[in-house]
Design a protein around this motif. Structure first.
Motif, PDB file in Angstrom:
ATOM      1  N   TYR A 287     -12.355  -4.593  -8.341  1.00 33.46           N
ATOM      2  CA  TYR A 287     -11.500  -3.928  -7.364  1.00 33.46           C
ATOM      3  C   TYR A 287     -12.286  -3.792  -6.065  1.00 33.46           C
ATOM      4  O   TYR A 287     -13.505  -4.002  -6.025  1.00 33.46           O
ATOM      5  CB  TYR A 287     -11.028  -2.564  -7.872  1.00 33.46           C
ATOM      6  N   SER A 318      -2.826   0.655  -2.393  1.00 32.44           N
ATOM      7  CA  SER A 318      -3.105  -0.644  -3.027  1.00 32.44           C
ATOM      8  C   SER A 318      -4.505  -0.661  -3.642  1.00 32.44           C
ATOM      9  O   SER A 318      -4.708  -1.240  -4.721  1.00 32.44           O
ATOM     10  CB  SER A 318      -2.964  -1.781  -2.015  1.00 32.44           C
ATOM     11  N   GLU A 321      -4.351   1.368  -6.839  1.00 34.06           N
ATOM     12  CA  GLU A 321      -3.702   0.549  -7.870  1.00 34.06           C
ATOM     13  C   GLU A 321      -4.697  -0.433  -8.474  1.00 34.06           C
ATOM     14  O   GLU A 321      -4.793  -0.574  -9.704  1.00 34.06           O
ATOM     15  CB  GLU A 321      -2.529  -0.233  -7.253  1.00 34.06           C
ATOM     16  N   GLU A 322      -5.421  -1.104  -7.598  1.00 29.60           N
ATOM     17  CA  GLU A 322      -6.396  -2.105  -8.042  1.00 29.60           C
ATOM     18  C   GLU A 322      -7.458  -1.466  -8.936  1.00 29.60           C
ATOM     19  O   GLU A 322      -7.845  -2.029  -9.963  1.00 29.60           O
ATOM     20  CB  GLU A 322      -7.044  -2.735  -6.804  1.00 29.60           C
ATOM     21  N   SER A 520       3.640   4.603  -6.833  1.00 27.97           N
ATOM     22  CA  SER A 520       3.346   3.234  -7.246  1.00 27.97           C
ATOM     23  C   SER A 520       4.002   2.931  -8.590  1.00 27.97           C
ATOM     24  O   SER A 520       3.560   3.436  -9.631  1.00 27.97           O
ATOM     25  CB  SER A 520       1.832   3.031  -7.353  1.00 27.97           C
TER      26      SER A 520
END
Length: 573
Positions: A287, A318, A321-322, A520
């Motif tokens: 990530y 984002s 999330e990663e 998300s």
């Protein structure tokens, strides 16, 4: 300031390129207890499947310390001005509470001390208004780095696997609970044994270090270093006192700083995911650390929520999330790989037998742990603890591997149950024998996957029904059953149904925060994805003796036991 008396330096690191260390950190790294972590692996059995997965707690602690500084700087830089002023003011109170002499100087003296701390590579909060505030933020940063450096100090050999073994052993041995009451209390109350040991060892290292600081650094730095050690102790112990939740600014800032080391997105997890996935060889478990850190902020404390909370800014969704997907993939593909778990289960079975039939070395080992976590008495002298600390400094993975190999040659072990010797040989020599009854989700029908999810929650809740079931299965079928009490993200304590993530996303423009799992869909779906993953595995000790059809029959018998357990749990809920 005589430069040659400082030992600030850099350590080459494959994840972060270089990790800088201050004088006081170098002194701690030189201690035997810290050096012991070179011999304690992140994972007990992963190297048997992924040969390059040989990461040690020592390397990880350095990485966590490095990230902690970055978290500290980024969260303060991204905080709203009022929030940052509140936090810096609280840091001043925290430092004064631990050592009111540090700021008993003139403003120009504080400025000189600030320059000295900067010479150690600490930055604090550059926007703090006064020299006193800037210095307080540097002391807080140094203390935070020390907490990160010391956070794994209490890990036993084989890390979490030995901790789990002790819990299993105590559950099956009532006499052991009486003989080792403090161990039993930590386990029974849901505590983490390595943290209980670590608190005591961190106190020991810091107390020992205070006496030799003048030989390690310039006189001007000694008072600041000692203050940093005291603040670090306050931060480290703030987690233990969280139930009392004092609203005093010094306590609140200490808890927030601890959360940067141990939280939902923290320095600990951020380092081990990158470090371990690199050594597992998992390209899909990486990530963007830089983007994640750049988008961390602080939720203002107000109203009925006096605590500051680390949050993700809207631009960082984002990256968050990663991060969570990378963590999910590493657990799914590596940590809970059936072969790793098979070898780890074999290790735990051999260790449990060693504790049950303890020789002198094993009795000393478990006795030392009991003494280290025992509450300090008013009559205790510091030197009374020294023999236990000195021996603990030798308790590494290699120390225990040597004793397990010696045990295999012992007459007691020679007469032991064949399964125990099989499991020990699997871990020690990668000997063939045990078989996994199922390896991947497609080996089971959806109804059985759902039943295993229910069973895994019983294990996570330390339900006695789970303990009885796995004990019966091992005795009657020669099969070890293991569950994974893990979740892709921590649920908020609100009790919402369906649950939402504790980690929140904050938009400074409207001062609103919402759970990441609501913002998300990808993060929200990780819970569903985990429900369709294997959360329970089973291993036949005598797999090589069983033909294909008989192995399928054994699998069905074990699954039937687990189905009944799940049905019983569902009927009571």
């Amino acid at each position: 300031m005589p430069e040659h008396r400082l030992t600030r330096g850099q350590v080459r690191d494959p994840v972060h390129r270089y990790v800088s260390t201050t004088t006081i950190e170098r002194a701690i790294l030189d201690d035997r207890l810290a050096q012991r972590l070179r011999g304690v692996g992140q994972s007990a059995a992963a190297h048997l499947v992924f040969p390059s997965m040989t990461v040690t707690r020592f390397a990880h602690s350095l990485g966590a310390m490095h990230i902690a500084s970055r978290f500290f700087s980024a969260t303060l830089a991204n905080a709203q001005p009022d929030t940052r002023r509140q936090q810096i003011s609280a840091m001043v109170e925290l430092v004064v509470a631990e050592d009111d002499t540090v700021f008993g100087r003139r403003e120009d003296d504080a400025a000189a001390a600030e320059q000295l701390m900067r010479a150690q590579g600490l930055h604090g909060d550059a926007e703090a208004a006064t020299a006193r505030e800037r210095l307080a933020s540097m002391v807080a940063e140094q203390a935070l780095r020390l907490v990160s450096l010391l956070h794994d100090l209490g890990h036993l050999p084989f890390s979490h696997d030995f901790e789990q073994t002790i819990a299993e052993w105590l559950a099956l041995a009532p006499d052991a609970k009486t003989a080792y009451p403090h161990l039993a209390e930590v386990i029974a109350t849901g505590g983490r044994l390595h943290e209980a040991i670590g608190y005591r060892l961190a106190d020991w290292v810091q107390d020992e270090l205070r006496g030799e600081l003048r030989t390690r650094m310039p006189d001007e730095l000694v008072d600041l270093a000692r203050c940093s050690l005291r603040v670090a102790k306050r931060i480290l112990h703030s987690e233990q006192a969280s139930e009392r939740l004092s609203k005093a600014p010094a306590d609140r800032i200490a808890r927030w700083l601890y959360g940067l080391v141990s939280g939902e997105i923290d320095a600990d997890r951020c380092d081990y995911i990158l470090r371990d996935s690199r050594n597992y060889g998992l390209i899909g478990a990486g990530y963007d650390l830089d983007r994640l850190i750049t988008n961390l902020g602080v939720l203002p404390s107000k109203g009925d929520e006096p605590e500051w909370r680390t949050v993700v800014l809207a631009h960082g969704v984002s990256a968050a999330e990663e991060f969570l997907v990378a963590r999910f993939r590493m657990y799914q593909w590596a940590i809970y790989h059936h072969k790793i778990q098979q070898s780890a289960a074999g290790l735990r079975r051999a260790l449990r037998y060693s504790l049950t039939h303890a020789n002198t070395d094993t009795q000393t080992f478990i006795g030392d742990i009991e003494r280290l976590i025992a509450p300090t008495r008013a009559t205790d002298a510091p030197e009374e603890l020294k023999p236990y600390v000195d021996r603990f400094a030798d308790y590494t993975d290699a120390w225990w591997i040597k004793r397990l190999k010696s045990n295999l040659k012992d007459p007691v072990w020679a007469a032991a149950d064949r399964d125990v010797r099989t499991w020990a040989a699997l871990f020690l020599y990668r000997a063939r024998g045990p078989r996994s009854l199922w390896k991947k989700p497609t080996d089971l029908v959806p109804e059985d996957l759902a039943a295993l999810t229910i069973v895994a929650r019983l294990a996570a809740d330390q339900d006695e029904r789970w303990d009885r079931a796995v004990t019966d299965i091992e005795a009657s079928h020669h099969v070890l059953v293991v569950a994974f009490p893990w979740r892709p993200w921590k649920p908020a304590p609100s009790g919402e149904d369906p649950p939402v993530s504790a980690l929140q996303v904050y938009e400074p423009s409207n001062e609103a925060a919402r759970p990441l799992s609501q913002i998300s869909p990808l993060v929200g779906a990780l819970g569903t994805a985990w429900a369709h993953s294997l959360q329970v595995l089973a291993f036949a000790a005598r797999g090589e003796d069983i033909g294909g059809e008989d192995l399928l029959a054994l699998r069905e018998r074990v699954l039937d036991c687990l189905r009944q357990l799940a049905a019983g749990a569902s009927s009571r809920s």
